[in-house]
Design a protein around this motif. Structure first.
Motif, short mmCIF file in Angstrom:
data_model
loop_
_atom_site.label_atom_id
_atom_site.label_comp_id
_atom_site.label_asym_id
_atom_site.label_seq_id
_atom_site.Cartn_x
_atom_site.Cartn_y
_atom_site.Cartn_z
N PRO A 221 20.37 -23.53 12.17
CA PRO A 221 19.03 -23.58 11.55
C PRO A 221 18.45 -22.06 10.82
O PRO A 221 19.09 -21.17 11.13
CB PRO A 221 18.12 -23.60 12.95
N PRO A 222 17.86 -22.33 9.57
CA PRO A 222 17.23 -21.36 8.85
C PRO A 222 16.08 -20.66 9.28
O PRO A 222 15.37 -20.06 8.64
CB PRO A 222 17.05 -22.27 7.66
N LEU A 223 15.93 -20.44 10.65
CA LEU A 223 14.80 -19.82 11.27
C LEU A 223 15.25 -19.29 12.50
O LEU A 223 16.26 -19.88 13.31
CB LEU A 223 13.64 -20.39 11.18
N GLY A 224 14.67 -18.17 13.02
CA GLY A 224 14.59 -17.64 14.48
C GLY A 224 13.12 -17.53 14.99
O GLY A 224 12.56 -17.00 13.95
N GLN A 225 12.85 -17.92 16.02
CA GLN A 225 11.38 -17.58 16.22
C GLN A 225 11.29 -17.55 17.80
O GLN A 225 11.91 -18.17 18.73
CB GLN A 225 10.53 -18.79 15.74
N PHE A 226 10.27 -16.74 18.48
CA PHE A 226 10.02 -16.59 19.73
C PHE A 226 8.64 -16.28 20.17
O PHE A 226 8.03 -15.73 18.97
CB PHE A 226 10.98 -15.74 20.45
N GLY B 190 11.37 -15.49 11.99
CA GLY B 190 12.30 -15.10 10.93
C GLY B 190 12.74 -16.25 10.03
O GLY B 190 13.22 -17.29 10.60
N LEU B 191 12.58 -16.11 8.71
CA LEU B 191 13.01 -17.32 7.87
C LEU B 191 14.30 -16.69 7.11
O LEU B 191 14.27 -15.70 6.48
CB LEU B 191 11.97 -17.62 6.79
N LEU B 192 15.28 -17.66 7.03
CA LEU B 192 16.44 -17.13 6.64
C LEU B 192 16.98 -18.15 5.44
O LEU B 192 16.90 -19.23 5.48
CB LEU B 192 17.80 -17.41 7.35
N GLY B 193 17.38 -17.57 4.26
CA GLY B 193 17.84 -18.16 3.06
C GLY B 193 16.90 -18.78 2.35
O GLY B 193 15.76 -19.05 2.52
N GLU B 194 17.51 -19.58 1.32
CA GLU B 194 16.31 -20.31 0.24
C GLU B 194 15.71 -21.36 1.19
O GLU B 194 14.63 -21.71 0.95
CB GLU B 194 17.29 -21.10 -0.58
N GLN B 195 16.45 -22.21 2.13
CA GLN B 195 15.86 -23.15 2.76
C GLN B 195 14.57 -22.93 3.53
O GLN B 195 13.51 -23.36 3.35
CB GLN B 195 16.94 -24.14 3.40
N GLY B 196 14.94 -21.58 4.49
CA GLY B 196 13.88 -21.19 5.20
C GLY B 196 12.59 -20.71 4.49
O GLY B 196 11.43 -21.21 4.90
N ASP C 293 17.73 -8.77 -0.79
CA ASP C 293 19.01 -9.21 -1.04
C ASP C 293 20.09 -8.18 -0.10
O ASP C 293 19.61 -7.60 0.83
CB ASP C 293 19.45 -8.69 -2.44
N LEU C 294 21.22 -8.64 -0.36
CA LEU C 294 22.17 -8.04 0.60
C LEU C 294 22.27 -6.62 0.60
O LEU C 294 22.47 -5.76 1.71
CB LEU C 294 23.55 -8.56 0.51
N GLU C 295 22.13 -5.98 -0.72
CA GLU C 295 22.40 -4.50 -0.83
C GLU C 295 21.19 -3.74 -0.18
O GLU C 295 21.28 -2.72 0.47
CB GLU C 295 22.19 -4.15 -2.24
N TRP D 165 24.50 -15.80 10.15
CA TRP D 165 24.71 -15.18 8.75
C TRP D 165 25.55 -16.15 7.90
O TRP D 165 24.69 -16.54 6.73
CB TRP D 165 25.50 -13.99 8.80
N ASN D 166 26.49 -16.40 8.25
CA ASN D 166 27.48 -17.39 7.44
C ASN D 166 26.90 -18.84 7.18
O ASN D 166 26.88 -19.47 5.96
CB ASN D 166 28.68 -17.69 8.09
N GLY D 167 26.12 -19.46 8.11
CA GLY D 167 25.34 -20.56 7.92
C GLY D 167 24.21 -20.58 7.06
O GLY D 167 23.84 -21.81 6.59
N ASN D 168 23.59 -19.54 6.64
CA ASN D 168 22.33 -19.20 5.99
C ASN D 168 22.60 -18.70 4.52
O ASN D 168 21.92 -18.97 3.77
CB ASN D 168 21.31 -18.63 6.74
N PHE D 169 23.77 -18.04 4.78
CA PHE D 169 24.17 -17.13 3.19
C PHE D 169 25.57 -17.38 2.81
O PHE D 169 26.37 -16.63 2.79
CB PHE D 169 23.67 -15.64 3.55
#
Length: 255
Positions: free
Chosen positions: A47-52, A65-71, A106-108, A154-158
């Motif tokens: 999933p492109p998010l983590g939350q609690f 937290g929202l991850l990647g373009e989809q999130g 970005d990654l940098e 990480w790999n699933g979202n980027f």
């Protein structure tokens, strides 16, 4: 690339929040999406998010937290504009106010933050955290399980920044350079759809002894943890962590 929100939730006297209500918040969030977008997020392998949810002083804080373009594209606009969420089939309502927002472009930028965080990393696991291997839940952490979870998220979202580990040796090398220096953990249960999952919560101090780019990569992944969560069911409220690096002290403890 990734954004993390801290949102204060307030509610009426008849609404009794607890950490398990994170799943209801997740459902309320997806309810506001077009059905196809909601389906893509809910059925995503990662999933492109983590939350609690966490209790801080006398208030409830929703960390997401929202991850990647989809999130970012699907969920970001909803979080920005929504002032209340209907929970429990509309029987309860909570008011939402954004307190803080952190965006990493970005990654940098992520690697730069990681480089500034030294070798010691403190985590507070606020909500029950567990891992899964061969169909079984594991409720005790190892450095390999921690990093394996973060690399998968990480790999699933980027996909454009894949961390290659085809034979497992890379992950073994990274985890051997990461040690658990101190911990104070306890068993804790999380109820999800009537099922009980046992995990751990509490404090852990990690030391990154890797060298060169491996050191930078592990530091970046550890910082990434507060966006993605650690372990299983992180989109539904488990594995919620707060991170403190470079000697910074925590401000709150899990309950």
């Amino acid at each position: 690339m990734m954004t993390r929100y801290q949102i204060e939730l307030t509610h009426g006297p008849d609404c009794k929040l607890d950490i398990g209500w994170a799943y209801r918040l997740y459902a309320a969030l997806l309810d506001q999406l077009p059905s196809e977008q909601a389906r893509q997020i809910h059925e995503a392998a990662v999933p492109p998010l983590g939350q609690f949810l966490k209790r801080e002083a006398d208030r409830w804080i929703w960390e997401i937290g929202l991850l990647g373009e989809q999130g970012e594209q699907f969920l970001g606009p909803i979080l920005e504009r929504t002032m209340s969420y209907a929970l429990k089939d509309g029987a309860q309502e909570v008011q939402a106010k954004i307190l803080q927002k952190e965006a990493i472009a970005d990654l940098e930028e992520l690697l730069s933050i990681g480089r500034a965080n030294g070798t010691e990393h403190q985590f507070y696991f606020h909500t029950p955290t567990a891992f899964k291997s061969k169909g079984e839940y594991l409720s005790l952490p190892t450095t390999r399980l921690l990093l394996q979870s973060l690399v998968k998220k990480w790999n699933g979202n980027f996909p454009e920044y894949q961390i290659e580990d085809t034979d497992g040796e890379g992950l073994d090398a990274l985890s051997h350079g990461l040690s658990i220096n101190w911990f104070s953990l306890r068993s804790r249960r999380f109820w999800l759809k009537g099922r009980e999952i046992t995990g751990f919560a509490g404090k852990m101090v990690l030391e990154n002894k890797n060298k060169g780019f491996h050191w930078e990569l592990v530091n970046a992944l550890l910082y990434f943890a507060q966006f993605s969560g650690i372990g299983v069911k992180t989109a539904l409220g488990m594995g919620g962590v707060e991170y403190y690096g470079n000697g910074k002290e925590e401000t709150s403890a899990p309950r």
